[in-house]
Design a protein around this motif. Structure first.
Motif, PDB file in Angstrom:
ATOM      1  N   ILE A  27       0.908  -1.335  -0.157  1.00  0.00           N
ATOM      2  CA  ILE A  27       0.263  -0.168   0.009  1.00  0.00           C
ATOM      3  C   ILE A  27       0.560   1.458   0.201  1.00  0.00           C
ATOM      4  O   ILE A  27       0.427   2.303  -1.180  1.00  0.00           O
ATOM      5  CB  ILE A  27      -1.100   0.500   1.076  1.00  0.00           C
ATOM      6  CG1 ILE A  27      -1.632  -0.925   1.027  1.00  0.00           C
ATOM      7  CG2 ILE A  27      -1.192   1.161   1.314  1.00  0.00           C
ATOM      8  CD1 ILE A  27      -3.426  -0.545   0.652  1.00  0.00           C
ATOM      9  N   SER A  32      -2.781  -1.414  -5.021  1.00  0.00           N
ATOM     10  CA  SER A  32      -3.802  -1.715  -4.154  1.00  0.00           C
ATOM     11  C   SER A  32      -3.361  -2.718  -3.544  1.00  0.00           C
ATOM     12  O   SER A  32      -3.132  -4.119  -4.600  1.00  0.00           O
ATOM     13  CB  SER A  32      -5.337  -2.017  -4.730  1.00  0.00           C
ATOM     14  OG  SER A  32      -4.710  -0.258  -5.296  1.00  0.00           O
ATOM     15  N   CYS A  50      -2.448   0.687   8.337  1.00  0.00           N
ATOM     16  CA  CYS A  50      -1.933   1.149   6.303  1.00  0.00           C
ATOM     17  C   CYS A  50      -2.787   2.257   6.147  1.00  0.00           C
ATOM     18  O   CYS A  50      -2.480   3.021   5.783  1.00  0.00           O
ATOM     19  CB  CYS A  50      -3.052  -0.031   5.301  1.00  0.00           C
ATOM     20  SG  CYS A  50      -2.109  -1.466   5.257  1.00  0.00           S
ATOM     21  N   VAL A  55      -2.262   6.054   2.616  1.00  0.00           N
ATOM     22  CA  VAL A  55      -2.897   5.186   1.595  1.00  0.00           C
ATOM     23  C   VAL A  55      -2.465   6.304   0.566  1.00  0.00           C
ATOM     24  O   VAL A  55      -3.425   7.005   0.428  1.00  0.00           O
ATOM     25  CB  VAL A  55      -4.029   4.458   1.968  1.00  0.00           C
ATOM     26  CG1 VAL A  55      -4.498   3.331   0.359  1.00  0.00           C
ATOM     27  CG2 VAL A  55      -4.255   3.121   2.838  1.00  0.00           C
ATOM     28  N   ALA A  59      -4.680   4.322  -4.646  1.00  0.00           N
ATOM     29  CA  ALA A  59      -4.482   2.442  -4.215  1.00  0.00           C
ATOM     30  C   ALA A  59      -5.416   2.483  -3.158  1.00  0.00           C
ATOM     31  O   ALA A  59      -5.984   3.746  -2.444  1.00  0.00           O
ATOM     32  CB  ALA A  59      -3.197   2.869  -3.470  1.00  0.00           C
ATOM     33  N   VAL A  61      -7.553  -0.710  -0.014  1.00  0.00           N
ATOM     34  CA  VAL A  61      -7.141  -1.859   0.399  1.00  0.00           C
ATOM     35  C   VAL A  61      -8.009  -2.305   1.035  1.00  0.00           C
ATOM     36  O   VAL A  61      -9.148  -1.731   1.323  1.00  0.00           O
ATOM     37  CB  VAL A  61      -6.128  -1.772   1.684  1.00  0.00           C
ATOM     38  CG1 VAL A  61      -6.611  -0.472   2.685  1.00  0.00           C
ATOM     39  CG2 VAL A  61      -5.760  -2.965   2.670  1.00  0.00           C
TER      40      VAL A  61
END
Length: 323
Positions: A27, A32, A50, A55, A59, A61
């Motif tokens: 990340i 991603s 994260c 981030v 991207a 998650v």
């Protein structure tokens, strides 16, 4: 694959340990990530880390509940990830999830043995089967399968049975090596690496117990206590008269030491793995102990399972597990 920015990665076992750190570092590089785990709580902690790291724009998650030994659950994970990331392509597949258990073919239950084997080997095999079409659809892709030093040395020492995990990790190593030629012939834009970590600071000991028992709790149940007494007794320590509270504390201390006193942290391991992928290395040893063990086994393979070999290994590598 020198740059992960703008790519999409699957990480199994993303709730803790190396899976969590792989997700965080991917990340951070703008990749991603869709991760799966059997613990929603642990994945929520990974996502929080994260987000705290930051981030990058573009991207994303996501977290998905899935047991990697169950093909139906993996297929659901694949479909959810494709929908939530709005893609039919996959660039990076990290088959990382694993548990320990089923050490003895004679003393441990078949259920425990096969549970360990099916997660550690089946999760890798089914992971590749499930995500292969998405990997084929990408312009370039890389499969990263986590084996272990137990993929070339099937032991924790002369006093501990270690059959299910070692058998699975040998299978992962052989499968990954065979894929090198298969992919080169039939899908040359897909690369493969096999990762062989030594002792990494993760929660695999505690997580394995939770997976086996089906309880996501730190406190040991009555059944867990019975199993712990049996396991410790096999290593030559009599804990039959030890009170439950003291046994609980002993197990917690073992878990703490495995996590906190490891020679390589999970974050360091993730960096080594990602650097190996960028360098297009098919064989990634993780940790100085892994390199030393590899050299020792290659030097004298016939003696690899003797007490004398383990004495040398323990001295040179610093391993105490099973000693």
């Amino acid at each position: 694959m020198q740059d992960f920015a703008g790519k999409i990665a699957i990480v199994t076992g993303g709730g803790t340990g190396m899976g969590r750190e792989l997700a965080r570092q991917l990340i951070a590089e703008g990749c991603s990530v869709a991760m799966c785990d059997v613990s929603a709580k642990n994945m929520a902690e990974t996502i929080a880390l994260c987000e705290a790291d930051g981030v990058p724009q573009g991207a994303r998650v996501t977290a998905h509940l899935a047991d990697v030994s169950d093909e139906t659950q993996l297929m659901r994970f694949r479909d959810e990830a494709a929908a939530q990331h709005d893609t039919d392509k996959l660039h990076l597949l990290f088959n990382n999830a694993g548990i320990g258990g089923g050490g003895s073919m004679i003393l441990d239950s078949r259920q425990e043995w096969e549970r360990t084997f099916n997660v550690c080997w089946g999760g890798v095999y089914l992971g590749v089967r499930t995500f292969l079409p998405m990997l084929q659809a990408a312009d370039q892709a890389h499969i990263v399968n986590t084996s272990s030093v137990n993929g070339f040395w099937a032991s924790l020492g002369p006093n501990v049975s270690h059959t299910a995990y070692a058998a699975a990790k040998f299978a992962v190593k052989g499968f990954s090596e065979a894929l090198i030629t298969d992919l080169a012939l039939n899908a040359p834009h897909i690369k493969v690496s096999v990762v062989m970590p030594g002792h990494i600071g993760t929660s695999i000991v505690a997580n394995s117990r939770k997976v086996m028992s089906g309880r996501d709790e730190d406190t040991l149940s009555e059944e867990d206590l019975v199993r712990a007494r049996e396991r410790i007794a096999r290593a030559g320590v009599d804990v039959s008269q030890l009170p439950d509270a003291a046994l609980q504390a002993m197990v917690a201390e073992q878990h703490r030491r495995f996590l906190e006193e490891a020679p390589t942290t999970a974050a360091e391991a993730a960096t080594i793995i990602l650097d190996g992928v960028k360098a297009d290395r098919w064989r990634i040893l993780v940790g100085e102990d892994a390199h030393r063990m590899d050299a020792l086994v290659r030097k004298d393979p016939e003696a690899a399972y003797s007490p004398e070999f383990f004495a040398v290994l323990a001295k040179e590598v610093g391993w105490r597990l099973g000693g």
